[in-house]
Scaffold this motif. Structure first.
Motif, PDB file in Angstrom:
ATOM      1  N   LYS A 168       0.829  -1.200   0.000  1.00  0.00           N
ATOM      2  CA  LYS A 168       0.000   0.000   0.000  1.00  0.00           C
ATOM      3  C   LYS A 168       0.870   1.259   0.000  1.00  0.00           C
ATOM      4  O   LYS A 168       1.804   1.382   0.792  1.00  0.00           O
ATOM      5  N   THR A 170       2.131   4.800   0.821  1.00  0.00           N
ATOM      6  CA  THR A 170       2.010   5.707   1.967  1.00  0.00           C
ATOM      7  C   THR A 170       2.677   7.068   1.728  1.00  0.00           C
ATOM      8  O   THR A 170       2.397   8.024   2.440  1.00  0.00           O
ATOM      9  N   ARG A 171       3.567   7.108   0.720  1.00  0.00           N
ATOM     10  CA  ARG A 171       4.264   8.368   0.462  1.00  0.00           C
ATOM     11  C   ARG A 171       4.646   8.433  -1.021  1.00  0.00           C
ATOM     12  O   ARG A 171       5.063   7.433  -1.604  1.00  0.00           O
ATOM     13  N   VAL A 191      -2.739   9.403  -2.414  1.00  0.00           N
ATOM     14  CA  VAL A 191      -1.718   9.970  -1.514  1.00  0.00           C
ATOM     15  C   VAL A 191      -1.210  11.287  -2.097  1.00  0.00           C
ATOM     16  O   VAL A 191      -0.912  11.367  -3.300  1.00  0.00           O
TER      17      VAL A 191
END
Length: 292
Positions: A168, A170-171, A191
């Motif tokens: 997944k 995240t950044r 994101v």
């Protein structure tokens, strides 16, 4: 009479071979080939030198830049393609950039940092960013769109670093756009995209180039890429035609006449089937001077 030892005979034979081969290959062969070249291909053997008003102005087989002392294009002349040979078309430094299609991530300059010579750190542009920057510059010069796939509006490579490498997201970082630049897209997979920080290591992230919606570029490929030798004297017919309007306007010439000069200085495919038709930039610019 006593025969000489075998080792002496072997050395004498070797010395004779060196002398004979030196005379044959180091003296006679070069003189013969040079003489034949001068007799049969005089102009080409001497570098295919092109003259104007009795003065040497270049070579028909080595390209040159048509820029001012500050490196800006002279608008009254057709421009050559980029060159990676020295400062541009340097025959003593003929080379390519050795950058390939996977070279898409820039090394951003770090503010305040200096290189080994004490100069401000300039970072290092990837091949993709070089292409994007050249395309934008050519587009501005010729009055067309310089947009290309995988390029941001501010002319750097549209490349993201996604964290973690798998799983997944995240950044996400737009690694070629140094802060405080606005990333070329706001979000990636939900994101928020960050701008790149020059002193941060993003190597652990997954590299994701973003094609965008630029479509077919108006600027031809040879206008933004250098040749393998860095000395190619030709440009594509498409690049020459792109420049025709600007040259005609700057010289106050009829556009049809400029296009005719392009056609007159277009060379066909090698042996009739290899490569594409091309235009010799030096000879075209000399023809322009003569016509105007």
């Amino acid at each position: 009479m006593e025969r000489m030892p075998s080792w002496i005979r072997q050395h004498l034979a070797a010395i004779r071979a060196v002398v004979v081969l030196t005379v044959l290959l180091g003296l006679i062969y070069p003189l013969v080939t040079t003489g034949v070249a001068q007799a049969v291909f005089n102009g080409k053997a001497n570098g295919s030198i092109v003259q104007k008003d009795g003065k040497d102005v270049g070579s028909a087989v080595i390209g040159q830049l048509f820029t001012d002392k500050d490196g800006n294009p002279v608008k009254t002349y057709f421009q050559s393609r980029p060159s990676a040979a020295g400062d541009g078309y340097d025959p003593t430094s003929t080379s390519a950039s050795n950058l390939g299609p996977e070279d898409i991530v820039d090394m951003l300059p770090v503010p305040g940092k200096k290189d080994d010579e004490g100069k401000p750190d300039e970072g290092k542009q990837s091949l993709l960013t070089q292409v994007c920057a050249r395309s934008k510059a050519v587009g501005e010069l010729e009055g067309v769109s310089g947009a290309r796939p995988f390029c941001t509006p501010d002319a750097v490579g549209a490349v993201l670093k996604v964290f973690p490498f798998t799983g997944k997201v995240t950044r996400v970082v737009s690694v070629n756009q140094a802060c405080p630049a606005q990333p070329f897209i706001a979000e990636y997979q939900g994101v928020k995209v960050e701008c790149g920080k020059p002193d941060e290591d993003y190597s652990a992230g997954r590299t994701v180039p973003v094609r965008g919606d630029a479509g077919t570029p108006a600027v031809p490929a040879d206008a933004v890429t250098a040749s393998g030798s860095g000395l190619d004297p030709h440009i594509s017919v498409a690049y020459a035609e792109l420049q025709a309007k600007r040259v005609a306007t700057e010289r106050k010439m009829d556009l049809a006449k400029v296009k005719q000069l392009i056609q007159d200085n277009t060379v066909s495919r090698s042996l009739g089937f290899m490569g594409e038709p091309a235009v010799n930039v030096l000879e075209l610019n000399l023809a322009l001077d003569k016509a105007s």
